[in-house]
Design a protein around this motif. Structure first.
Motif, PDB file in Angstrom:
ATOM      1  N   LEU A   1     -31.420 -21.851   8.188  1.00  0.00           N
ATOM      2  CA  LEU A   1     -32.178 -22.330   9.178  1.00  0.00           C
ATOM      3  C   LEU A   1     -31.175 -22.396  10.803  1.00  0.00           C
ATOM      4  CD1 LEU A   1     -34.199 -25.351   8.230  1.00  0.00           C
ATOM      5  CD2 LEU A   1     -34.867 -22.883   9.074  1.00  0.00           C
ATOM      6  N   VAL A   2     -29.945 -22.185  10.571  1.00  0.00           N
ATOM      7  CA  VAL A   2     -29.161 -22.138  12.040  1.00  0.00           C
ATOM      8  C   VAL A   2     -29.274 -21.329  12.348  1.00  0.00           C
ATOM      9  CG1 VAL A   2     -26.612 -22.905  12.507  1.00  0.00           C
ATOM     10  CG2 VAL A   2     -28.143 -25.038  11.336  1.00  0.00           C
ATOM     11  N   GLY A   3     -28.676 -19.989  11.264  1.00  0.00           N
ATOM     12  CA  GLY A   3     -28.817 -19.032  11.157  1.00  0.00           C
ATOM     13  C   GLY A   3     -29.581 -18.331  11.824  1.00  0.00           C
ATOM     14  N   GLU A   4     -30.672 -18.888  11.273  1.00  0.00           N
ATOM     15  CA  GLU A   4     -32.204 -17.971  12.172  1.00  0.00           C
ATOM     16  C   GLU A   4     -32.418 -18.664  13.531  1.00  0.00           C
ATOM     17  OE1 GLU A   4     -34.998 -19.176   9.355  1.00  0.00           O
ATOM     18  OE2 GLU A   4     -33.955 -18.259   7.704  1.00  0.00           O
ATOM     19  N   GLY A   5     -31.250 -19.360  14.016  1.00  0.00           N
ATOM     20  CA  GLY A   5     -31.941 -20.185  15.946  1.00  0.00           C
ATOM     21  C   GLY A   5     -32.769 -20.709  15.628  1.00  0.00           C
ATOM     22  N   LYS A   6     -33.308 -21.960  14.143  1.00  0.00           N
ATOM     23  CA  LYS A   6     -34.453 -22.569  14.301  1.00  0.00           C
ATOM     24  C   LYS A   6     -33.775 -24.532  14.324  1.00  0.00           C
ATOM     25  CE  LYS A   6     -36.857 -19.364  12.040  1.00  0.00           C
ATOM     26  NZ  LYS A   6     -38.019 -19.167  10.117  1.00  0.00           N
ATOM     27  N   VAL A   7     -32.390 -24.604  14.075  1.00  0.00           N
ATOM     28  CA  VAL A   7     -31.810 -25.406  13.780  1.00  0.00           C
ATOM     29  C   VAL A   7     -30.389 -25.496  14.796  1.00  0.00           C
ATOM     30  CG1 VAL A   7     -30.793 -27.302  12.563  1.00  0.00           C
ATOM     31  CG2 VAL A   7     -32.815 -26.519  11.687  1.00  0.00           C
TER      32      VAL A   7
END
Length: 375
Positions: free
Chosen positions: A106-112
């Motif tokens: 989710l970090v890599g997806e920009g969500k976290v």
């Protein structure tokens, strides 16, 4: 859980002796990178005969991908049934690595954002005596540097068989305690951080944590024997050795079936030695996380003076033969697992069917892991 998702918890993170079953491995001169079966087998046999674990299972993979399975002891103390090769076990705190992978995806997806406060995603939830979610980051949850009290040792292990815990029940237990140290000050193992990480996953994705782990990790890797038990599921689905817990009189009680909800994002999952080897190997090979997030996962802080270091949901441990291995480990009533993988592709996971009361037994179990990876 007092569960131990590890009481000696990650920091290195008993019973009647049971007869040992022979290992399934055989020496293979063409594969010198594979540990000699007698060394692993002798280690498992000693855990049964000397240390009193009912059963031990191991899966070892060499640099070339060749695999050997080993067993010792009995799967059922009442019947003397043979230990199923590569049987399913409860994997306790190894679940934390699965949870950390989802958060980092989710970090890599920009969500976290790893360095955002917990309050960004769970506003107002984390408050207590010195505890403030506005001062604790997502990274600190995953690296055990949050200073949050650990709920594990505060739950009566004997009550776990039948009680169902909502994740917020676990938080309530933790938040009645004081903040242990200032966020970011040092390492301090806390399963509470992983309950919060699981809740962040659910808030950000709008889906259950178990579904996200299955969709993002279990199915893409083809981990056919790995799952997150559904609410109310107290069983182990596939062939497995029974798990045992010592009662107050010192006798072993069958603790195979229990409600694992006190583990949740920190320790609820079931798997096999082979699936865990595959999971950690694929993770370290970069097949689950983008390079930037894998690098974050592998950025560590010291675990006291143990020689270990804590990344985000994973630990780095030194090998006696030089170099290191990466993994986690886990305890839950009935089962303890230890193992990990090396940079050159070696892998081992070992499970025993009780959580030893004497930490020296766990040290010897970890010694067998070292032997398997070094020889």
């Amino acid at each position: 859980m007092a569960l131990s998702l590890s009481a000696a918890t990650a920091v290195a993170l008993g019973v009647l002796a049971a007869p040992a079953a022979s290992g399934t491995g055989r020496p293979d001169p063409a594969r010198p990178d594979l540990v000699r079966p007698n060394l692993v087998q002798q280690g498992l046999d000693a855990l049964v005969r000397t240390d009193g674990v009912p059963a031990a299972l191991a899966t070892v993979r060499g640099r070339d991908g060749g695999v050997r399975h080993y067993t010792a002891g009995v799967a059922d103390l009442a019947t003397g049934a043979r230990v199923p090769v590569d049987g399913q076990v409860r994997i306790g705190s190894n679940t934390k690595t699965f949870t950390a992978v989802v958060v980092l995806q989710l970090v890599g997806e920009g969500k976290v954002d790893l360095d955002a406060p917990v309050d960004t995603y769970l506003p107002g939830l984390v408050r207590g005596d010195g505890i403030d979610g506005r001062r604790i980051t997502v990274r600190q949850l995953l690296q055990h540097t949050s200073g949050l009290p650990d709920y594990e040792g505060l739950i009566d292990e004997a009550s776990l068989r039948d009680r169902y815990f909502e994740p917020r029940d676990l938080l309530d237990v933790a938040l009645r305690q004081k903040q242990q140290f200032a966020p970011g000050e040092r390492f301090g193992y806390s399963s509470t951080g992983y309950v919060l990480a699981g809740l962040i996953v659910q808030r950000v994705t709008g889906r259950p944590l178990a579904e996200e782990i299955d969709r993002r990790v279990v199915r893409p890797l083809g981990l056919r024997h790995t799952y997150f038990p559904a609410v109310g599921d107290r069983t182990i689905r596939e062939p497995h050795p029974k798990g045992y817990r010592k009662d107050t009189a010192g006798s072993l009680r069958d603790f195979t079936e229990l409600d694992p909800s006190a583990g949740w994002a920190a320790g609820q999952m079931i798997s096999t030695d082979s699936d865990l080897n595959r999971f950690f190997s694929e993770l370290l090979a970069g097949h689950l996380l983008p390079p930037a997030q894998l690098a974050q996962m592998r950025t560590t802080v010291p675990v006291g003076t143990t020689g270990m270091a804590s990344g985000l949901g994973i630990f780095r441990r030194p090998l006696s033969c030089g170099g290191v291995y990466w993994g986690h480990g886990g305890d839950i009533p009935g089962y303890e697992t230890r193992g990990g993988v090396t940079e050159d592709g070696r892998a081992v996971t070992i499970a025993v069917t009780t959580v030893p009361a004497d930490y020296e037994v766990t040290r010897r179990l970890e010694g067998v892991v070292d032997t398997a990876l070094c020889r």
